[in-house]
Design a protein around this motif. Structure first.
Motif, PDB file in Angstrom:
ATOM      1  N   UNK A   1      11.384   0.148   1.609  1.00  0.00           N
ATOM      2  CA  UNK A   1      10.631   0.286   2.856  1.00  0.00           C
ATOM      3  C   UNK A   1       9.159   0.194   2.487  1.00  0.00           C
ATOM      4  N   UNK A   2       8.527  -0.901   2.887  1.00  0.00           N
ATOM      5  CA  UNK A   2       7.185  -1.227   2.420  1.00  0.00           C
ATOM      6  C   UNK A   2       6.164  -1.181   3.545  1.00  0.00           C
ATOM      7  N   UNK A   3       4.970  -0.678   3.211  1.00  0.00           N
ATOM      8  CA  UNK A   3       3.797  -0.841   4.070  1.00  0.00           C
ATOM      9  C   UNK A   3       2.920  -1.900   3.423  1.00  0.00           C
ATOM     10  N   UNK A   4       2.643  -2.963   4.155  1.00  0.00           N
ATOM     11  CA  UNK A   4       1.914  -4.108   3.616  1.00  0.00           C
ATOM     12  C   UNK A   4       0.573  -4.270   4.322  1.00  0.00           C
TER      13      UNK A   4
ATOM     14  N   UNK B   1       0.649  -4.072  -5.804  1.00  0.00           N
ATOM     15  CA  UNK B   1       1.107  -5.443  -6.048  1.00  0.00           C
ATOM     16  C   UNK B   1       0.982  -6.277  -4.773  1.00  0.00           C
ATOM     17  N   UNK B   2       0.797  -7.587  -4.956  1.00  0.00           N
ATOM     18  CA  UNK B   2       0.862  -8.520  -3.834  1.00  0.00           C
ATOM     19  C   UNK B   2       2.264  -9.108  -3.763  1.00  0.00           C
ATOM     20  N   UNK B   3       2.721  -9.321  -2.561  1.00  0.00           N
ATOM     21  CA  UNK B   3       4.043  -9.900  -2.373  1.00  0.00           C
ATOM     22  C   UNK B   3       3.965 -10.987  -1.311  1.00  0.00           C
TER      23      UNK B   3
ATOM     24  N   UNK C   1       0.824  -1.215   0.000  1.00  0.00           N
ATOM     25  CA  UNK C   1       0.000   0.000   0.000  1.00  0.00           C
ATOM     26  C   UNK C   1       0.861   1.270   0.000  1.00  0.00           C
ATOM     27  N   UNK C   2       2.132   1.124   0.292  1.00  0.00           N
ATOM     28  CA  UNK C   2       3.049   2.257   0.209  1.00  0.00           C
ATOM     29  C   UNK C   2       4.466   1.708   0.127  1.00  0.00           C
ATOM     30  N   UNK C   3       5.338   2.434  -0.551  1.00  0.00           N
ATOM     31  CA  UNK C   3       6.719   1.965  -0.665  1.00  0.00           C
ATOM     32  C   UNK C   3       7.646   3.133  -0.948  1.00  0.00           C
TER      33      UNK C   3
ATOM     34  N   UNK D   1       1.476  -3.762   8.011  1.00  0.00           N
ATOM     35  CA  UNK D   1       2.772  -4.225   8.484  1.00  0.00           C
ATOM     36  C   UNK D   1       3.871  -3.485   7.740  1.00  0.00           C
ATOM     37  N   UNK D   2       4.982  -3.279   8.402  1.00  0.00           N
ATOM     38  CA  UNK D   2       6.123  -2.612   7.788  1.00  0.00           C
ATOM     39  C   UNK D   2       7.244  -3.606   7.584  1.00  0.00           C
ATOM     40  N   UNK D   3       7.860  -3.534   6.399  1.00  0.00           N
ATOM     41  CA  UNK D   3       8.963  -4.435   6.065  1.00  0.00           C
ATOM     42  C   UNK D   3      10.071  -3.635   5.404  1.00  0.00           C
TER      43      UNK D   3
END
Length: 231
Positions: A189-192, A216-218, A179-181, A199-201
């Motif tokens: 830095x991803x917001x999932x 995108x889905x990951x 939803x954000x990167x 969640x942050x990754x």
């Protein structure tokens, strides 16, 4: 941050009433028998009797009104009050943890339901479920006892940003939507979005097999030994 208070009632400097005693008293209340309660809790009758007898010997009030074969073991008002007060303190401890939970903003926190607890010699595997996704957590056997975990309990699963492994299949894997990167210093830095949670990754760009964009889905995975379980 988690407040881990080991609740104990002190009769004197040597005799304590703790979670295992309360659990035993609650089981006796159901079974009306120390023997049956001990069997249901998978402890020896001697262990159960000795621990309760020690409390009786050091308390001015007994734990039982009677122990006749006809009526079974009947808890005294004193024992019932112990259970009530212990539960009140336990509930208060849970409330304190709820109050401190916002301080965990540097980590990911998701709420899930326990569907299975498997104890082994080395550790316990607690299987949780969230929106059809099963997530296993490895904790010590003593932690299961200390937290009084049981099937159908809701718990919080806590893990660091860098513990989310991306593009990894296997146990504890799930699909999440980006939803954000941002790309900063060679890191994604991803917001999932996963099951109503964000969640942050964080991962090095070169470690991913392809370029991703918002929407995108990951595939994501969290190792069972990287998760902290909290009430």
């Amino acid at each position: 941050m988690k407040i881990n208070l080991e609740l104990e009632f002190m009769l004197n400097n040597d005799v304590k009433i703790n979670a295992k005693h309360i659990k035993l008293l609650k089981q006796i209340l159901l079974d009306k028998s120390i023997l049956k309660a001990a069997k249901n809790l998978n402890i020896s009758y001697k262990n159960a009797w000795d621990s309760l007898n020690l409390i009786n010997q050091n308390s001015i009030m007994p734990l039982f009104n009677n122990q006749s074969k006809k009526e079974g073991a009947k808890l005294s008002l004193f024992a019932l009050k112990l259970i009530e007060k212990y539960d009140e303190f336990t509930e208060y401890k849970s409330k304190l943890n709820d109050d401190f939970r916002p301080l965990l903003s540097a980590r990911n926190v998701i709420k899930a339901k326990i569907i299975n607890i498997n104890l082994s010699k080395l550790c316990a595997k607690v299987t949780c479920e969230l929106n059809g996704v099963k997530i296993n957590v490895l904790i010590s056997n003593s932690a299961v006892y200390d937290l009084q975990l049981k099937v159908n309990d809701y718990v919080f699963l806590i893990f660091k940003i860098n513990f989310i492994e991306l593009e990894e299949e296997g146990e504890n894997s799930f699909k999440a939507k980006i939803v954000d990167m941002k790309i900063i210093d060679g890191y994604y830095h991803l917001d999932l979005a996963f099951a109503d949670n964000i969640l942050q990754a964080s991962v090095k760009v070169e470690k991913l097999k392809r370029k991703y964009k918002i929407g995108d889905e990951i595939l994501s995975k969290i190792k069972a030994d990287k998760i902290i379980l909290s009430l």
